[in-house]
Design an enzyme around this catalytic site. Structure first.
Site, mmCIF file in Angstrom:
data_model
loop_
_atom_site.group_PDB
_atom_site.id
_atom_site.type_symbol
_atom_site.label_atom_id
_atom_site.label_comp_id
_atom_site.label_asym_id
_atom_site.label_seq_id
_atom_site.Cartn_x
_atom_site.Cartn_y
_atom_site.Cartn_z
ATOM 1 N N GLY A 31 2.891 4.876 12.644
ATOM 2 C CA GLY A 31 3.746 3.648 13.185
ATOM 3 C C GLY A 31 3.017 3.099 14.428
ATOM 4 O O GLY A 31 2.749 1.883 14.373
ATOM 5 N N GLU A 70 11.719 16.192 13.950
ATOM 6 C CA GLU A 70 11.978 15.927 12.605
ATOM 7 C C GLU A 70 11.125 16.999 11.803
ATOM 8 O O GLU A 70 10.063 17.010 11.694
ATOM 9 C CB GLU A 70 11.493 14.542 12.483
ATOM 10 C CG GLU A 70 11.726 14.056 10.781
ATOM 11 C CD GLU A 70 11.425 12.840 10.551
ATOM 12 O OE1 GLU A 70 10.250 12.512 10.491
ATOM 13 O OE2 GLU A 70 12.241 12.112 9.850
ATOM 14 N N CYS A 98 14.174 9.976 5.570
ATOM 15 C CA CYS A 98 14.277 9.877 7.247
ATOM 16 C C CYS A 98 15.668 9.695 7.784
ATOM 17 O O CYS A 98 15.743 9.978 8.987
ATOM 18 C CB CYS A 98 13.478 8.165 7.124
ATOM 19 S SG CYS A 98 14.489 7.148 6.337
ATOM 20 N N GLU A 129 9.796 1.416 10.401
ATOM 21 C CA GLU A 129 10.969 2.282 10.034
ATOM 22 C C GLU A 129 10.387 3.570 9.909
ATOM 23 O O GLU A 129 9.573 3.947 9.045
ATOM 24 C CB GLU A 129 11.353 1.618 8.405
ATOM 25 C CG GLU A 129 11.890 0.268 8.341
ATOM 26 C CD GLU A 129 13.298 0.186 9.122
ATOM 27 O OE1 GLU A 129 13.913 0.964 9.329
ATOM 28 O OE2 GLU A 129 13.828 -1.051 9.047
ATOM 29 N N GLY A 171 7.170 4.837 7.697
ATOM 30 C CA GLY A 171 6.373 6.126 7.586
ATOM 31 C C GLY A 171 6.626 6.957 9.217
ATOM 32 O O GLY A 171 7.502 6.874 9.492
ATOM 33 N N SER A 172 5.613 7.670 9.285
ATOM 34 C CA SER A 172 5.672 8.464 10.545
ATOM 35 C C SER A 172 5.613 7.673 11.832
ATOM 36 O O SER A 172 4.847 6.674 11.889
ATOM 37 C CB SER A 172 4.757 9.631 10.404
ATOM 38 O OG SER A 172 3.347 9.040 10.602
ATOM 39 N N LYS A 201 0.804 -1.144 0.056
ATOM 40 C CA LYS A 201 -0.102 -0.293 -0.037
ATOM 41 C C LYS A 201 0.754 1.173 -0.030
ATOM 42 O O LYS A 201 1.471 1.728 0.936
ATOM 43 C CB LYS A 201 -0.861 0.077 1.156
ATOM 44 C CG LYS A 201 -2.244 0.778 0.931
ATOM 45 C CD LYS A 201 -2.096 2.185 0.749
ATOM 46 C CE LYS A 201 -1.914 3.191 1.695
ATOM 47 N NZ LYS A 201 -1.551 4.478 1.271
HETATM 48 P P1 NAD Z 1 2.805 8.752 7.043
HETATM 49 O O1 NAD Z 1 2.806 7.809 8.338
HETATM 50 O O2 NAD Z 1 1.898 9.685 7.141
HETATM 51 O O3 NAD Z 1 2.307 7.686 5.615
HETATM 52 C C1 NAD Z 1 3.249 6.338 5.575
HETATM 53 C C2 NAD Z 1 1.997 5.531 4.879
HETATM 54 O O4 NAD Z 1 1.148 5.324 6.051
HETATM 55 C C3 NAD Z 1 1.527 5.879 3.786
HETATM 56 O O5 NAD Z 1 1.223 4.819 2.735
HETATM 57 C C4 NAD Z 1 0.065 6.261 4.226
HETATM 58 O O6 NAD Z 1 -0.937 6.259 3.203
HETATM 59 C C5 NAD Z 1 -0.042 5.202 5.370
HETATM 60 N N1 NAD Z 1 -1.112 5.542 6.548
HETATM 61 C C6 NAD Z 1 -1.463 6.791 6.903
HETATM 62 N N2 NAD Z 1 -2.194 6.797 7.838
HETATM 63 C C7 NAD Z 1 -2.592 5.588 8.098
HETATM 64 C C8 NAD Z 1 -3.359 4.532 9.033
HETATM 65 N N3 NAD Z 1 -4.174 5.251 9.692
HETATM 66 N N4 NAD Z 1 -3.397 3.438 8.928
HETATM 67 C C9 NAD Z 1 -2.593 2.545 8.095
HETATM 68 N N5 NAD Z 1 -1.751 3.334 7.269
HETATM 69 C C10 NAD Z 1 -1.610 4.754 7.186
HETATM 70 O O7 NAD Z 1 4.373 9.082 6.647
HETATM 71 P P2 NAD Z 1 4.542 9.932 5.579
HETATM 72 O O8 NAD Z 1 4.187 11.290 5.743
HETATM 73 O O9 NAD Z 1 4.143 9.449 4.238
HETATM 74 O O10 NAD Z 1 6.206 9.815 5.427
HETATM 75 C C11 NAD Z 1 7.089 10.562 6.193
HETATM 76 C C12 NAD Z 1 7.514 10.103 7.592
HETATM 77 O O11 NAD Z 1 8.095 8.648 7.236
HETATM 78 C C13 NAD Z 1 8.795 10.612 8.203
HETATM 79 O O12 NAD Z 1 8.515 10.584 9.396
HETATM 80 C C14 NAD Z 1 9.606 9.875 7.777
HETATM 81 O O13 NAD Z 1 10.942 10.023 8.503
HETATM 82 C C15 NAD Z 1 9.324 8.530 7.799
HETATM 83 N N6 NAD Z 1 10.239 7.627 6.711
HETATM 84 C C16 NAD Z 1 11.097 6.557 7.247
HETATM 85 C C17 NAD Z 1 11.665 5.862 6.615
HETATM 86 C C18 NAD Z 1 12.548 4.870 7.522
HETATM 87 O O14 NAD Z 1 13.283 3.988 6.733
HETATM 88 N N7 NAD Z 1 13.000 4.682 8.430
HETATM 89 C C19 NAD Z 1 11.876 5.906 5.255
HETATM 90 C C20 NAD Z 1 11.103 6.978 4.692
HETATM 91 C C21 NAD Z 1 10.170 7.706 5.444
#
Ligand code: NAD
Length: 490
Positions: A242, A392, A293, A259, A237-238, A184
């Site tokens: 997470g 961040e 990230c 992650e 993601g965030s 997804k």
């Molecule tokens: P986000 O958490 O908003 O979204 C990440 C993913 O989660 C997207 O596919 C989104 O559609 C999905 N999502 C959102 N709400 C959800 C829910 N309630 N249930 C399930 N899935 C949901 O993050 P973002 O804004 O897309 O990315 C930025 C963040 O990701 C930053 O904090 C960044 O540091 C982190 N990141 C980490 C790594 C790593 O490897 N550590 C890599 C890239 C990004």
């Protein structure tokens, strides 16, 4: 896999889900417009997936795992992954253009990302038949061994900053171990994951092994994370989301890798080779507009060279230009208006807090006004208590903090809730070792820095940066589990 459909007056490319080897629209026919960050204009649309689409994808993955994909020999899986890597390379220019248009990143970065995505499939293709169990010393008259088995169906929720790379990293490792995957991608950047999954079909992956469902996080993402039919969840993601998905996974008693974010420090000691360090310090925060990230978003500098480092960074920051993706500037537009406003909010608050802005880049004159651009800013000295030193930003904003000695440097480096990556710049070999141990981070680079790099290198964090490891062979242990078998033979 794309079809031109009528949408009002304009014809838009529509990217449907990829489920069970077929390109399918959302069950209820809903779509989401896709904006190009460089100009803010809609250029395509994706399917707005819901729980029904996720159900279909999980069912297809289960059937494939119980069927052709699950029964395939490891060496044959490896060949398919290698073929997919080659197909990505064969289509690299188109994929790079799509990635850059979809995310706003400079074409140069898009090309690097596609090469990295291919390399993930190549690396994991080679690893398929090299991960195995053990035989264990046990009681006399018994043979004890472990089999390393796939989990079954794995869910992969990935972010928008490196969609192609994240697909290779997360799905690639899981596929290598024989899992059938449901990816997804983030609603803001889905196009290359869909294209890569379509290439997988073209090179011979059985239907259902590699599914992609697009949609909003709260709809498709939440449905996947909570789905009782998945056996493992990989989330990137965030930290906030997470935590939500980990709770959902807990209700199904499945394991999760998280992650998450970072506030990664680069420590510059007085004996460092500054000529080598300075361009890398800049690149580590400017790459992908700081939306990485593992961006090196804090530079900690030993006091005797503080002025020299500030001067070197000022000079470089002043020349940075944010430009449309196809102009290939130092950085592109940020992903969307929300992200631009969030980063602009950090910059405005830092100014209100009286933190000196030491240098600023600029937005290219020809950048369309509808694009989501932010000019890079260098702030310093940033007090450790200020949020700019702790939170961040996920944008092109670099904080400089001076330190007095090694103990002070370690305390500052470890002074956030994150622990993802760190850079250490010193010529003193003993200090390199001490610091590599003392800094709380999943990866430590000495006299170099790899923001997001290193397919072969285990990657992951501590604390708010998450847990579990992806990349390298380590990921393959996450995406599989040992089964112990004991045979009494007398
Ligand atoms: P986000 O958490 O908003 O979204 C990440 C993913 O989660 C997207 O596919 C989104 O559609 C999905 N999502 C959102 N709400 C959800 C829910 N309630 N249930 C399930 N899935 C949901 O993050 P973002 O804004 O897309 O990315 C930025 C963040 O990701 C930053 O904090 C960044 O540091 C982190 N990141 C980490 C790594 C790593 O490897 N550590 C890599 C890239 C990004």
């Amino acid at each position: 896999m794309t079809a031109a459909i009528q949408n009002g007056a304009a014809k838009l490319a529509t990217f449907a889900h990829l489920i069970d080897g077929r390109s399918v629209s959302a069950r209820d026919g809903q779509t989401i417009p896709v904006l190009a960050p460089s100009d803010g204009k809609v250029f395509a649309e994706i399917a707005r997936g819901t729980a029904a689409d996720v159900d279909a994808a999980v069912a297809a993955a289960r059937a494939s795992f119980d069927g052709a994909w699950g029964r395939m020999e490891a060496a044959e899986r490896g060949r398919l992954l290698a073929r997919l890597a080659q197909a990505i390379l064969d289509n690299a220019e188109d994929l790079a253009a799509l990635e850059s248009r979809d995310t706003g990143k400079p074409l140069r970065q898009g090309r690097a990302d596609i090469a990295a995505a291919a390399r993930y499939f190549e690396f994991y293709g080679g690893a398929c038949d090299k991960i195995h169990g053990d035989t264990l010393p046990f009681l006399a008259g018994h043979l004890a061994l472990t089999l390393r088995e796939a989990h079954g169906v794995t869910g992969h929720v990935i972010p928008w900053n490196y969609p192609a790379q994240m697909t290779g990293r997360s799905a690639g490792g899981a596929l290598a171990m024989g899992n059938a995957v449901v990816v997804k991608p983030a609603e803001d950047a889905c196009l290359t994951p869909l294209r890569i999954a379509a290439l997988a079909l073209e090179v011979g992956f059985p239907p259902g092994a590699f599914n992609v469902v697009t949609g909003y996080g709260e709809e498709a993402g939440a449905a996947l994370a909570a789905h009782p039919g998945i056996d493992f969840l990989s989330f990137t993601g965030s930290p906030e989301v997470g935590a939500l998905v980990q709770k959902a996974a807990a209700d199904n008693h499945i394991a999760v890798t998280l992650e998450l974010g970072g506030k990664s420090p680069q420590l510059v000691f007085a004996d460092a080779d500054l000529d080598a360090a300075l361009p890398i310090l800049v690149n580590a925060i400017v790459q992908n507009g700081g939306q990485t990230c593992s961006a090196g978003s804090r530079v900690l500098v030993e006091q005797p060279v503080y002025d020299a480092v500030v001067e070197g960074l000022q000079e470089r920051f002043a020349g940075l230009v944010a430009a449309p993706y196809d102009a290939d500037g130092d950085l592109g537009a940020l992903i969307n208006a929300r992200q631009r406003d969030r980063v602009a909010g950090f910059i405005a608050r830092a100014r209100e807090d009286g933190i000196p802005a030491l240098a600023e880049g600029r937005i290219a004159d020809n950048a369309p006004s509808g694009g989501f651009y932010v000019a890079p800013v260098l702030f310093g000295p940033v007090p450790q208590a200020n949020r700019l030193a702790r939170d961040e930003v996920f944008g092109p904003v670099l904080s400089i903090l001076p330190f007095a000695d090694e103990a002070d440097a370690i305390s500052l480096a470890n002074g956030t809730e994150y622990g993802l990556v760190a850079g250490i710049w010193t010529r003193d070999g003993a200090r390199q070792m001490r610091l590599a141990r003392a800094v709380r981070a999943g990866q430590v680079f000495v006299n170099c820095y790899g923001a997001g790099g290193g397919i072969e290198l285990p990657f992951g964090g501590f604390g708010k940066s998450g847990h579990g490891r992806e990349k390298g062979f380590e990921a393959l242990y996450e995406f599989s589990a040992p089964k112990t078998v004991v045979v009494k033979h007398g």
